[in-house]
Write a protein that holds these residues in place. Structure first.
Motif, mmCIF file in Angstrom:
data_model
loop_
_atom_site.group_PDB
_atom_site.id
_atom_site.type_symbol
_atom_site.label_atom_id
_atom_site.label_comp_id
_atom_site.label_asym_id
_atom_site.label_seq_id
_atom_site.Cartn_x
_atom_site.Cartn_y
_atom_site.Cartn_z
ATOM 1 N N SER A 99 0.849 -1.196 0.000
ATOM 2 C CA SER A 99 0.000 0.000 0.000
ATOM 3 C C SER A 99 0.879 1.239 0.000
ATOM 4 O O SER A 99 1.958 1.247 0.582
ATOM 5 N N THR A 125 5.152 0.191 8.324
ATOM 6 C CA THR A 125 4.970 1.384 7.496
ATOM 7 C C THR A 125 6.276 2.149 7.463
ATOM 8 O O THR A 125 6.839 2.458 8.511
ATOM 9 N N GLN A 182 2.980 17.250 5.474
ATOM 10 C CA GLN A 182 3.323 17.661 6.832
ATOM 11 C C GLN A 182 3.747 19.120 6.827
ATOM 12 O O GLN A 182 4.709 19.487 6.147
ATOM 13 N N LEU A 199 5.403 13.642 2.226
ATOM 14 C CA LEU A 199 6.001 12.378 2.651
ATOM 15 C C LEU A 199 5.425 11.228 1.837
ATOM 16 O O LEU A 199 4.205 11.067 1.737
ATOM 17 N N LYS A 253 3.521 0.800 2.851
ATOM 18 C CA LYS A 253 3.209 -0.257 3.812
ATOM 19 C C LYS A 253 3.518 -1.604 3.189
ATOM 20 O O LYS A 253 3.139 -1.883 2.043
ATOM 21 N N PHE A 303 0.963 5.704 -0.016
ATOM 22 C CA PHE A 303 0.238 6.914 0.344
ATOM 23 C C PHE A 303 1.145 8.123 0.169
ATOM 24 O O PHE A 303 2.371 8.018 0.246
ATOM 25 N N LEU A 311 -2.892 12.720 5.939
ATOM 26 C CA LEU A 311 -3.078 11.979 4.694
ATOM 27 C C LEU A 311 -3.528 12.904 3.584
ATOM 28 O O LEU A 311 -4.528 13.611 3.709
ATOM 29 N N PHE A 370 8.278 5.516 6.126
ATOM 30 C CA PHE A 370 8.146 6.880 5.626
ATOM 31 C C PHE A 370 9.415 7.287 4.894
ATOM 32 O O PHE A 370 10.531 7.007 5.347
ATOM 33 N N SER A 421 -4.300 8.285 -0.914
ATOM 34 C CA SER A 421 -3.793 6.945 -1.152
ATOM 35 C C SER A 421 -3.400 6.852 -2.623
ATOM 36 O O SER A 421 -3.867 7.650 -3.446
ATOM 37 N N VAL A 422 -2.564 5.904 -2.948
ATOM 38 C CA VAL A 422 -2.116 5.731 -4.327
ATOM 39 C C VAL A 422 -2.566 4.368 -4.802
ATOM 40 O O VAL A 422 -2.220 3.344 -4.190
ATOM 41 N N LYS A 457 4.042 20.232 12.641
ATOM 42 C CA LYS A 457 2.713 19.628 12.762
ATOM 43 C C LYS A 457 2.799 18.139 12.459
ATOM 44 O O LYS A 457 3.838 17.645 12.021
ATOM 45 N N GLU A 458 1.681 17.438 12.658
ATOM 46 C CA GLU A 458 1.660 16.015 12.375
ATOM 47 C C GLU A 458 1.438 15.756 10.891
ATOM 48 O O GLU A 458 0.866 16.597 10.180
ATOM 49 N N PRO A 459 1.858 14.599 10.396
ATOM 50 C CA PRO A 459 1.545 14.253 8.998
ATOM 51 C C PRO A 459 0.039 14.079 8.823
ATOM 52 O O PRO A 459 -0.638 13.539 9.687
ATOM 53 N N TYR A 469 1.499 11.733 2.200
ATOM 54 C CA TYR A 469 1.085 12.547 3.339
ATOM 55 C C TYR A 469 1.685 13.934 3.166
ATOM 56 O O TYR A 469 2.738 14.109 2.553
#
Lengths: 115, 110
Positions: free
Chosen positions: B32, B98, B38, B87, B91, B34, B46, B100, B49-50, B42-44, B36
């Motif tokens: 999987s 996962t 950021q 980012l 997965k 993705f 979403l 990054f 999805s790819v 701050k937090e990442p 993201y």
């Protein structure tokens, strides 16, 4: 509306003084993760829980421990913080099951400083 | 070699420009993918999805090339608010692990 909640947002502790960071979720996701992210670096996975099953990454120092007393809560304990542990700590959740394409949802993070 | 690699940038582009980011991954068991976003301190979050067939969400288009093991993100008509670190996230099969990428920084200027 917050679905993954981390407390506190900012934490300052002394060198060697134990500290606990908390994470709670309202998504009822079965997987919870803890990441460490230092400036200009990728988030680094420390460990994750799949339900009650704990999975430690091979390179996570013993100084880092975690607890998940129930589905909603997960804690990160740093037993003896060193200066190198200053970082942003991110909690994330995801749901495992069905299609593999399940993204992670992150909390706001806790920024930890060590004096 | 890192399992997920991205060009760190920074990419400096004017408003309205089209910009593309690439990401390569080394583990063929990756399942999987993705992107993201950021923002600083701050937090990442979403972005998208790819999917294998490629997918689009407004000004954003993601592509996956499994044979060459890379994913891409195209941003059209860049806005000032697109300035962030992007980012790439991969997965592995089994659903847990996962990885990054270190992120690509984008600055969109007026």
């Amino acid at each position: 509306d917050a679905m993954v909640i981390q407390n506190p947002r900012y934490q300052v502790t002394q060198f060697g003084k134990p500290v606990t960071l908390s994470c709670s979720q309202t998504l009822n996701h079965n997987v919870m993760y803890w990441y460490q992210q230092k400036s200009s670096q990728a988030p680094k996975l420390l460990f994750h829980y799949y339900d009650k099953d704990f999975n430690n990454e091979a390179d996570t120092p013993d100084n880092f421990q975690s607890r998940r007393p129930n589905t909603s809560f997960c804690f990160l304990d740093i037993r003896s913080p060193g200066l190198g542990d200053a970082a942003m700590y991110l909690c994330a959740t995801s749901r495992l099951g069905g299609a593999g394409n399940q993204p992670q949802h992150f909390g706001d993070g806790t920024r930890l400083s060590i004096l | 070699r890192k399992e997920v690699e991205q060009d760190p940038g920074p990419f400096n582009v004017p408003e309205g420009a089209t910009v593309a980011f690439n990401c390569t991954y080394s583990n063929s068991a990756s399942q999987s993918f993705f992107w993201y976003r950021q923002d600083c301190r701050k937090e990442p979050k979403l972005l998208m999805s790819v999917y294998s067939s490629g997918n689009e969400d407004g000004r954003f288009t993601a592509q996956l090339n499994r044979a060459s093991q890379y994913i891409s993100l195209l941003i059209r008509d860049s806005k000032l608010s697109d300035s962030a670190t992007y980012l790439c996230v991969v997965k592995r099969s089994g659903g847990f692990k996962t990885i990054f990428g270190a992120g690509t920084r984008l600055f969109v200027k007026a």
